[in-house]
Design a protein around this motif. Structure first.
Motif, PDB file in Angstrom:
ATOM      1  N   LEU A 192       0.842  -1.198  -0.036  1.00  0.00           N
ATOM      2  CA  LEU A 192      -0.070   0.083  -0.045  1.00  0.00           C
ATOM      3  C   LEU A 192       0.935   1.325   0.013  1.00  0.00           C
ATOM      4  N   GLN A 193       1.973   1.326   0.596  1.00  0.00           N
ATOM      5  CA  GLN A 193       2.852   2.331   0.899  1.00  0.00           C
ATOM      6  C   GLN A 193       3.476   2.656  -0.523  1.00  0.00           C
ATOM      7  N   GLN A 194       3.940   1.263  -0.956  1.00  0.00           N
ATOM      8  CA  GLN A 194       4.435   1.621  -2.168  1.00  0.00           C
ATOM      9  C   GLN A 194       3.423   2.261  -3.450  1.00  0.00           C
ATOM     10  N   GLU A 195       2.229   1.916  -3.289  1.00  0.00           N
ATOM     11  CA  GLU A 195       1.078   2.421  -4.478  1.00  0.00           C
ATOM     12  C   GLU A 195       0.686   3.602  -4.473  1.00  0.00           C
ATOM     13  N   TRP A 196       0.845   4.343  -2.981  1.00  0.00           N
ATOM     14  CA  TRP A 196       0.288   5.478  -2.881  1.00  0.00           C
ATOM     15  C   TRP A 196       0.930   6.562  -3.711  1.00  0.00           C
ATOM     16  N   ASP A 197       0.399   7.551  -4.271  1.00  0.00           N
ATOM     17  CA  ASP A 197       0.811   8.425  -4.984  1.00  0.00           C
ATOM     18  C   ASP A 197       0.058   9.799  -4.951  1.00  0.00           C
ATOM     19  N   GLY A 198       1.145  10.533  -4.097  1.00  0.00           N
ATOM     20  CA  GLY A 198       0.408  11.693  -3.668  1.00  0.00           C
ATOM     21  C   GLY A 198       0.133  13.015  -4.936  1.00  0.00           C
ATOM     22  N   THR A 199       0.827  12.566  -6.015  1.00  0.00           N
ATOM     23  CA  THR A 199       0.551  13.536  -7.051  1.00  0.00           C
ATOM     24  C   THR A 199      -0.440  13.045  -8.075  1.00  0.00           C
ATOM     25  N   ALA A 200      -1.123  11.888  -7.840  1.00  0.00           N
ATOM     26  CA  ALA A 200      -2.352  11.353  -8.830  1.00  0.00           C
ATOM     27  C   ALA A 200      -3.466  11.932  -8.095  1.00  0.00           C
ATOM     28  N   ASP A 201      -4.579  11.627  -8.778  1.00  0.00           N
ATOM     29  CA  ASP A 201      -5.928  11.863  -8.422  1.00  0.00           C
ATOM     30  C   ASP A 201      -7.013  10.889  -8.733  1.00  0.00           C
ATOM     31  N   PRO A 202      -7.216   9.724  -8.093  1.00  0.00           N
ATOM     32  CA  PRO A 202      -6.969   9.737  -6.668  1.00  0.00           C
ATOM     33  C   PRO A 202      -5.687   9.209  -6.267  1.00  0.00           C
ATOM     34  N   PRO A 203      -5.229   9.579  -5.025  1.00  0.00           N
ATOM     35  CA  PRO A 203      -3.914   8.898  -5.014  1.00  0.00           C
ATOM     36  C   PRO A 203      -3.674   7.440  -4.824  1.00  0.00           C
ATOM     37  N   MET A 204      -4.747   6.795  -4.530  1.00  0.00           N
ATOM     38  CA  MET A 204      -4.829   5.380  -4.241  1.00  0.00           C
ATOM     39  C   MET A 204      -6.067   4.651  -5.083  1.00  0.00           C
ATOM     40  N   GLY A 205      -5.805   3.894  -5.855  1.00  0.00           N
ATOM     41  CA  GLY A 205      -6.849   3.166  -6.810  1.00  0.00           C
ATOM     42  C   GLY A 205      -7.632   2.171  -6.115  1.00  0.00           C
ATOM     43  N   GLU A 206      -8.919   2.153  -6.536  1.00  0.00           N
ATOM     44  CA  GLU A 206      -9.774   1.284  -5.707  1.00  0.00           C
ATOM     45  C   GLU A 206      -9.314  -0.176  -5.587  1.00  0.00           C
ATOM     46  N   ASN A 207      -8.607  -0.546  -6.524  1.00  0.00           N
ATOM     47  CA  ASN A 207      -8.206  -2.059  -6.603  1.00  0.00           C
ATOM     48  C   ASN A 207      -7.008  -2.357  -6.006  1.00  0.00           C
ATOM     49  N   SER A 208      -6.713  -1.263  -5.016  1.00  0.00           N
ATOM     50  CA  SER A 208      -5.136  -1.340  -4.302  1.00  0.00           C
ATOM     51  C   SER A 208      -5.369  -1.676  -2.789  1.00  0.00           C
ATOM     52  N   TYR A 209      -6.829  -1.653  -2.444  1.00  0.00           N
ATOM     53  CA  TYR A 209      -6.906  -1.963  -0.777  1.00  0.00           C
ATOM     54  C   TYR A 209      -8.292  -2.629  -0.731  1.00  0.00           C
ATOM     55  N   THR A 210      -8.323  -3.241   0.507  1.00  0.00           N
ATOM     56  CA  THR A 210      -9.558  -3.918   0.615  1.00  0.00           C
ATOM     57  C   THR A 210     -10.733  -3.313   1.310  1.00  0.00           C
TER      58      THR A 210
END
Length: 530
Positions: A192-210
């Protein structure tokens, strides 16, 4: 003849005293519904005597009666419930103190029908200002504490100041049957830490977490900010095997990247992919789905290069309460460093597990950074003395859900209501659900109540006979307690007053009969001339 004339004046004296008695009873009955009124009784005494020579020697003959004294009954009346919290009654000794704002003169009353005027002063029915002390919030919880001198109680544009969040509690159930949704399953930890991208919108994709759960926190100015915690299970075969039938979940704590005001060596995190990433770590559950351990990492204040590099993430500091802390800065500062920013907030997080005896590190392993965890569950460390709460986060086989969440910050608030306790402490209730002790009602007592001067309007003033007022707080020393939403009614006893009225009426009739009898006798004396 002189004796008869004297008897007439004796009757007149009796008429005068009994008429005064009827007047006293009438005043009591007229005030039988007056709040705080104290009934008065009248006492008579015989008047001077004249010497009289009798067959047995010198003797005396009286000349009627006069009023000896008026006695006020200061016993408590009954109490009436009201809808106003500023209606108060004193259930023991003591008088409320009010001041005439024009003359500055103090008066004392048992009538506690108070209200706030347009200027914020607590006043009585005459507009006199109720007196009290400012409450000392520094001694809250250590009994009633006041500061300053007795003065006007005034609520004027009172606000409750904001409080920055310093502690968060999040208790969730994480569905143990959930599938890992991370797009990076080859690296079992910190995906999760690796996939977080604070420059993106949204910064975390829906398929990256439960599962995710959010709560609002507050900065030092009372501004609100949303903090979101993301969860995802680690389902790497080696990890599942090593867990002995249990599970490991990873989590990250984040905020809106645009609100991340942290800086590292002059670099603003808001412009990096790590913007908004506040903490990362793991939660370990045993085969019965109970939480047994956790790890927590935060960004090193001396981080260099790629801020997603796990070597830049070091074990989080442990607070005095045994919970790991992360740092947020929602205000930002151009010249502040990450660790020394005066506007930075250190916020503890509680998932239902904490360290019992926090030490310098609080962790049972000297792991320097997240990169040393590797892919082996045995490398996951824990608290030195972990304590699991009875309602800690779980991993049962049911839908992921938030069981409880709370935080200790709040925004500024405006005064909405007041409460008054038994000690006369006036507490303000504010729109931000906070309460604050503001004033303490003053009470006064006297050595001689009968020396008080009745000023009308349910008010008394002190005199030389009453002695100087002794002021204090309700429930202390000789003072009674204060009851809110109540008023003390008159203590007039109807039955007793009616009996007194009959007595005075009969006494008046009897004395009038004396006068008419003397008149008859004088008429007989005049008729002797015939």
């Amino acid at each position: 003849m002189s004796t008869l004339t004297g008897a007439m004046y004796t009757g007149i004296a009796g008429l005068s005293t009994h008429s005064k008695g009827i007047s006293v009873v009438g005043n009591n009955l007229a005030n039988s519904s007056t709040v705080g009124y104290k009934s008065t009784s009248i006492q008579f005494e015989d008047m001077f005597y004249s010497s009289l020579h009798t067959a047995n020697g010198p003797d005396q003959i009286g000349h009627g009666s006069s009023v000896s004294t008026l006695y006020s009954d200061f016993s408590a009346g009954s109490y009436e419930d009201t809808a106003s919290p500023t209606d108060v009654a004193c259930t023991g000794k003591g008088f409320f103190v009010v001041t005439d704002p024009t003359t500055g003169r103090n008066y004392y009353t048992r009538a506690g029908h108070f209200s706030f005027n347009e200027d914020g002063y607590l006043i009585n029915a005459q507009g006199y200002r109720v007196q009290g002390w400012e409450a000392d919030p520094a001694h809250k919880g250590n009994g009633v504490s006041t500061k300053g001198a007795l003065g006007d109680i005034r609520f004027d544009d009172l606000q409750s100041p904001p409080e920055a969040t310093s502690f968060m509690t999040l208790l969730v159930n994480l569905d143990k049957d959930s599938e890992e949704r991370s797009a990076n399953p080859t690296d079992p930890f910190f995906s999760l830490q690796q996939e977080w991208d604070g420059t993106a919108d949204p910064p975390m994709g829906e398929n990256s977490y439960t599962y995710q759960s959010s709560m609002v926190v507050y900065d030092e100015a009372g501004g609100s900010h949303e903090v979101t915690i993301y969860f995802d299970p680690v389902q790497d075969d080696s990890v599942v095997s090593d867990a002995g039938g249990g599970q490991v979940w990873e989590y990250i704590i984040t905020c809106d990247p645009s609100e991340d005001g942290r800086t590292i060596d002059g670099q603003e995190l808001s412009s990096t992919s790590s913007a908004g990433l506040l903490m990362t770590g793991t939660l370990t559950f045993d085969s019965s789905s109970q939480l047994t351990g956790m790890t927590a990492f935060t960004l090193n204040g001396a981080a260099t290069g790629d801020l997603h590099d796990l070597t830049n993430w070091t074990p989080a500091d442990i607070g005095d309460d045994g919970n790991p802390m992360f740092t947020a800065n929602f205000s930002g500062s151009d010249n502040a460093s990450y660790t020394g920013d005066a506007e930075a907030l250190n916020i503890g997080i509680d998932f239902g597990i904490h360290d019992n005896t926090p030490s310098a590190t609080g962790w049972d392993s000297a792991v320097a950074d997240a990169s040393l965890i590797g892919s082996d569950i045995a490398n996951l460390f824990n608290f030195e003395e972990p304590v699991i709460s009875s309602n800690a986060t779980t991993a049962y086989g049911r839908s992921s859900s938030t069981l409880s969440r709370s935080q200790d910050g709040y925004p500024p608030g405006f005064l909405e209501d007041v409460e008054i306790d038994d000690n006369g402490v006036i507490t303000g209730i504010f729109s931000n659900d906070q309460s604050m002790e503001l004033y303490v009602l003053g009470l006064a007592d006297f050595a001689n109540y009968q020396g008080l001067i009745n000023e009308g309007g349910n008010l008394y003033s002190a005199s030389g006979d009453s002695g100087l007022p002794i002021t204090g707080v309700a429930g202390t020393n000789q003072f009674g307690s204060v009851a809110s939403n109540k008023l003390e009614l008159s203590n007039v006893d109807y039955s007793g007053e009616m009996v007194d009225l009959i007595r005075y009426q009969r006494g008046y009739q009897s004395n009038s009969k004396v006068i008419t009898t003397v008149d008859t006798l004088l008429q007989e004396a005049i008729n002797l001339k015939r």
